[in-house]
Write an enzyme that holds these catalytic residues in place. Structure first.
Site: not given
Ligand SMILES: Cc1ncc(COP(=O)(O)O)c(C=O)c1O
Length: 373
Positions: A196, A99, A171, A47
């Site tokens: 992604k 998001y 982000d 961890r």
């Molecule tokens: C722009 C964006 N930020 C954050 C996330 C969240 O990521 P995770 O699904 O890996 O937790 C996503 C998921 O679709 C996303 O498209």
């Protein structure tokens, strides 16, 4: 060194024991102490640290041009760590079109926990300025945004945040560091869902936060990571690092394909609107040309007839798979309004496309037959 070279080499060195070029996966949860009680390898317990996670963090710090990177088990765990590194009572400005998981986290978890949140239209710097208060500690941005692929002027937001004493987080999941380098534009913190494009094959979940500077904030992030334990497994870290090595070349193809699909949709008589900042008529066009090296692999479009017609078009698609997420080799289609549910800002006739690595003419032919009905 240029990005392509860094992507291949960052965090990867030949194995000192075997000479293997590919890094080994180290699943051990615990590491041997010396007789004097020290840990000569620097590792103690999984961890706290693991060689695969460390390699991924090193690579991400290099690619984003940051001082430090902290890896997590998901993008949401990474976002959560940034918010947990704030203090109860702090004020956060976040995008109206964040998001939906991020907006939910802010409203449902961090509201009761004591963070105050104002949602602002991040396409307008005056709206961002108006939302900032004396107790604002963080401005959260997400560009391009979901699902209307709108752009935020990162240098402009950083110029608002600095005199206010607030940090700016971006982000950068949709752009990736290959297309957009927020830290170089004055942003303090970059967050990614590595689920992604960074991993790139829709087969691993992860997240990472990269900070421009070393110091107290990154120490708090590290404490959230190590104490909370929402860490990526060694195999997941290994998979993301493997994906990163081909990131620039995959992103080039995603962008070329997305541009071809967006131009086709733009001309199509059965399409009401197209959102893609690579199109000259798109509101994000001039900012994208300045802030990004290419406009990305995500496209959305609106068909007349609302939800029923959008569902009918998605149902007729054969090559695009109806599925959530993005950034993999296969093209995906999603009706965001139904995924996001009550309170969504996505138009009912909107379909979001994650443009994959197929041949663009095949993708266009599939959309053409689905739109003709
Ligand atoms: C722009 C964006 N930020 C954050 C996330 C969240 O990521 P995770 O699904 O890996 O937790 C996503 C998921 O679709 C996303 O498209």
């Amino acid at each position: 060194m240029r990005f392509e070279t860094l992507a291949v080499h960052a965090g990867v060195t030949p194995d000192p024991v075997t000479g293997a070029l590919g890094p080994a996966i180290q699943p051990s949860t615990t590491f041997q102490r010396s007789p004097d009680g020290s840990f000569p390898s620097g590792y103690e317990y999984i961890r706290d640290g693991n060689p695969n996670r460390k390699a991924l963090e090193e690579a991400m710090a290099v690619l984003e041009g940051g001082a430090s990177a902290v890896a997590f088990a998901s993008g949401m765990a990474a976002t959560m760590a940034v918010l947990q590194a704030l203090a109860s009572g702090d004020h956060v400005v976040a995008p109206l079109d964040a998001y939906y998981g991020t907006a939910k986290l802010l409203r449902e978890h961090f509201g009761p926990w004591g963070l105050e949140v104002s949602f602002a239209d991040m396409t307008s710097l005056s709206a961002v300025q108006a939302a900032v208060r004396p107790d604002t500690r963080l401005i959260w941005t997400e560009t391009p945004s979901n699902p209307t692929i709108a752009l935020t002027d990162l240098a402009g937001v950083a110029a608002i945040a600095k005199p206010a004493g607030a940090l700016v987080a971006c982000d950068n999941t949709w752009a990736t560091p290959f297309l957009q380098r927020p830290l170089a534009l004055g942003v303090d913190i970059v967050m990614h869902s590595t689920t992604k494009y960074l991993s790139g094959h829709c087969d691993v979940m992860g997240g990472v936060v990269v900070t421009r500077e070393a110091g107290a904030f990154v120490e708090r992030l590290r404490a959230v990571q190590v104490h909370g334990g929402a860490v990526p497994s060694p195999f997941d870290s290994w998979l993301v690092l493997r994906g990163i090595r081909t990131l620039p070349w995959r992103m080039r193809a995603h962008c070329t394909n997305a541009a071809a699909v967006a131009s086709f949709l733009w001309e199509h008589p059965r399409v009401e609107r197209v959102h893609y900042p690579g199109l000259r008529g798109d509101p994000g066009y001039s900012l994208a040309s300045k802030q990004m090296s290419a406009p990305g692999g995500m496209v959305s479009f609106v068909v007349p007839g609302g939800r029923a017609q959008a569902f009918a078009v998605a149902a007729r698609l054969r090559l695009f798979t109806r599925a959530t997420s993005l950034g993999g080799p296969e093209s995906l289609v999603e009706h965001r309004a139904s995924v996001e549910g009550a309170g969504t800002r996505a138009p009912e006739g909107l379909l979001r496309l994650s443009i994959g690595l197929e041949h663009p003419e095949d993708l266009i032919a599939d959309l053409d037959q689905a739109l003709k009905g």
